[in-house]
Design a protein around this motif. Structure first.
Motif, PDB file in Angstrom:
ATOM      1  N   ALA A  78       0.825  -1.209   0.000  1.00 53.12           N
ATOM      2  CA  ALA A  78       0.000   0.000   0.000  1.00 53.12           C
ATOM      3  C   ALA A  78       0.862   1.263   0.000  1.00 53.12           C
ATOM      4  N   MET A  79       1.951   1.231   0.745  1.00 53.48           N
ATOM      5  CA  MET A  79       2.856   2.382   0.780  1.00 53.48           C
ATOM      6  C   MET A  79       3.485   2.625  -0.586  1.00 53.48           C
ATOM      7  N   CYS A  80       3.914   1.570  -1.239  1.00 51.75           N
ATOM      8  CA  CYS A  80       4.533   1.719  -2.554  1.00 51.75           C
ATOM      9  C   CYS A  80       3.549   2.298  -3.564  1.00 51.75           C
ATOM     10  N   ALA A  81       2.296   1.862  -3.508  1.00 54.92           N
ATOM     11  CA  ALA A  81       1.271   2.410  -4.396  1.00 54.92           C
ATOM     12  C   ALA A  81       1.023   3.888  -4.086  1.00 54.92           C
ATOM     13  N   GLN A  82       1.054   4.223  -2.797  1.00 51.53           N
ATOM     14  CA  GLN A  82       0.821   5.609  -2.405  1.00 51.53           C
ATOM     15  C   GLN A  82       1.938   6.529  -2.895  1.00 51.53           C
ATOM     16  N   ARG A  83       3.168   6.026  -2.914  1.00 52.52           N
ATOM     17  CA  ARG A  83       4.289   6.819  -3.413  1.00 52.52           C
ATOM     18  C   ARG A  83       4.019   7.286  -4.847  1.00 52.52           C
ATOM     19  N   LEU A  84       3.548   6.376  -5.694  1.00 49.74           N
ATOM     20  CA  LEU A  84       3.293   6.724  -7.098  1.00 49.74           C
ATOM     21  C   LEU A  84       2.120   7.688  -7.226  1.00 49.74           C
ATOM     22  N   LEU A  91      -1.998  13.503   3.068  1.00 46.74           N
ATOM     23  CA  LEU A  91      -1.972  13.404   4.519  1.00 46.74           C
ATOM     24  C   LEU A  91      -2.782  12.200   4.989  1.00 46.74           C
ATOM     25  N   GLY A  92      -2.293  11.572   6.045  1.00 45.36           N
ATOM     26  CA  GLY A  92      -2.969  10.391   6.577  1.00 45.36           C
ATOM     27  C   GLY A  92      -4.123  10.712   7.506  1.00 45.36           C
ATOM     28  N   ASN A 126       2.072  12.524   6.653  1.00 41.38           N
ATOM     29  CA  ASN A 126       1.814  11.995   5.321  1.00 41.38           C
ATOM     30  C   ASN A 126       1.531  10.499   5.414  1.00 41.38           C
ATOM     31  N   VAL A 127       0.752   9.991   4.477  1.00 41.25           N
ATOM     32  CA  VAL A 127       0.448   8.557   4.470  1.00 41.25           C
ATOM     33  C   VAL A 127       1.731   7.729   4.458  1.00 41.25           C
ATOM     34  N   ILE A 128       2.729   8.180   3.675  1.00 43.01           N
ATOM     35  CA  ILE A 128       3.991   7.440   3.606  1.00 43.01           C
ATOM     36  C   ILE A 128       5.024   7.986   4.592  1.00 43.01           C
TER      37      ILE A 128
END
Length: 332
Positions: free
Chosen positions: A185-191, A201-202, A242-244
């Motif tokens: 999920a983090m990797c997808a959020q980066r893109l 923001l989370g 941030n989410v990430i």
């Protein structure tokens, strides 16, 4: 080592009243990543010469105008020169990507605070301690394991942020599968963030508060979302990290060498805090096989919940007399 030009608030904007027993000023210092940190410095009015000093930070997602400033001002009233600082990327501190966290950089923030205090004309560089609250309690112990200049450390109502990110609350997501999904999920959020040109923001503490919210969420709401502790620059009071923002915490555990800490450490935690297991386990791991365990202590505060050690709660739960005694004994 050029400092950033930070815009620091001139007026008193803390969540606690200003003491007439200390001198307050704004200061800045730089860490080894070139990030300029902002801090409030508190100096006792009735003390002369070089003083013992304490750097304070936390909780995770808070700012120096909240809990850390309260601790710093109280300890200054007791004769210590203190600073309460905003970590990198948060509050009034610098860092050109906002609301990111890092086990490495945030440990370095504490060490940079020790640098600043060591070079201050009013400080005895051989008598420096630190206080970390909540997530910065874990960072404080990590700093104590790395920085031999730190003579005494207090971890108050601490979190191990690497543990909670890798395993979930109460270790409920401690599996390869759960961690894989979190990393995916983090990797997808980066893109997604890169496509949008900004970091998502989370979210801070949930608002409005759901009726079925677990107690620890209600506990956080009662502090961060009410007049008790709300601050406009606090991540937890507003949009959150941030989410990430905590991505690297998943596979970069801290506290690996805490049982090699030679200096004094006091871990204090309320027995009714949802986070109590972090403090208990950190203490047990710290003294396990440690040749220097005589100066380590776990102080259990009966009846106290997590945020009671933020500002005292309704029962003045923060044991400032004990903190004065602890630092008075070991900052010698």
């Amino acid at each position: 080592m050029k400092k950033e030009d930070l815009k620091l608030t001139a007026q008193w904007d803390k969540t606690f009243p200003k003491s007439d027993k200390v001198e307050h000023s704004k200061v800045t210092f730089i860490n080894r990543y070139g990030i300029t940190l902002a801090a409030d410095m508190y100096v006792p009015k009735d003390k002369e010469g070089k003083l013992p000093a304490i750097a304070v930070c936390g909780p995770f997602g808070a700012v120096k105008e909240q809990c850390s400033g309260l601790y710093a001002q109280n300890m200054a009233e007791r004769g210590f020169l203190t600073i309460a600082f905003d970590p990198s990327f948060t509050g009034e501190s610098g860092g050109n990507v906002r609301y990111m966290a890092s086990p490495d950089i945030n440990t370095e923030d504490f060490m940079a605070a020790v640098d600043f205090l060591s070079l201050n004309d009013r400080v005895d560089e051989n008598r420096i301690g630190i206080i970390g609250i909540c997530g910065w309690g874990g960072m404080a112990i990590n700093a104590a394991a790395l920085d031999t200049r730190i003579k005494a450390t207090v971890a108050s109502t601490m979190y191990d942020m690497t543990r909670v990110n890798a395993k979930g609350y109460f270790d409920s997501a401690d599996s390869e599968e759960a961690r894989y999904e979190a990393k995916k999920a983090m990797c997808a959020q980066r893109l997604e963030d890169l496509r949008n040109g900004e970091y998502k923001l989370g979210g801070g503490v949930v608002d409005p508060l759901p009726k079925d919210a677990p107690f620890f969420v209600k506990d956080y709401y009662d502090y961060y979302k009410t007049e008790r502790g709300y601050h406009k620059r606090s991540l937890n009071s507003n949009g959150g990290w941030n989410v990430i923002g905590c991505e690297s915490f998943i596979n970069q555990p801290i506290l690996q060498y805490s049982n090699e800490i030679r200096s004094a450490v006091l871990v204090m935690h309320g027995d009714k805090a949802h986070s109590f297991y972090f403090g208990k386990d950190a203490y047990e791991n710290m003294i396990n096989g440690n040749k220097y365990s005589d100066n380590k202590e776990l102080l259990v505060i009966e009846g106290a919940v997590h945020t009671d050690l933020y500002d005292g709660g309704s029962s003045n739960a923060i044991p400032f007399d004990k903190l004065e005694e602890f630092f008075g004994e070991y900052l010698v």
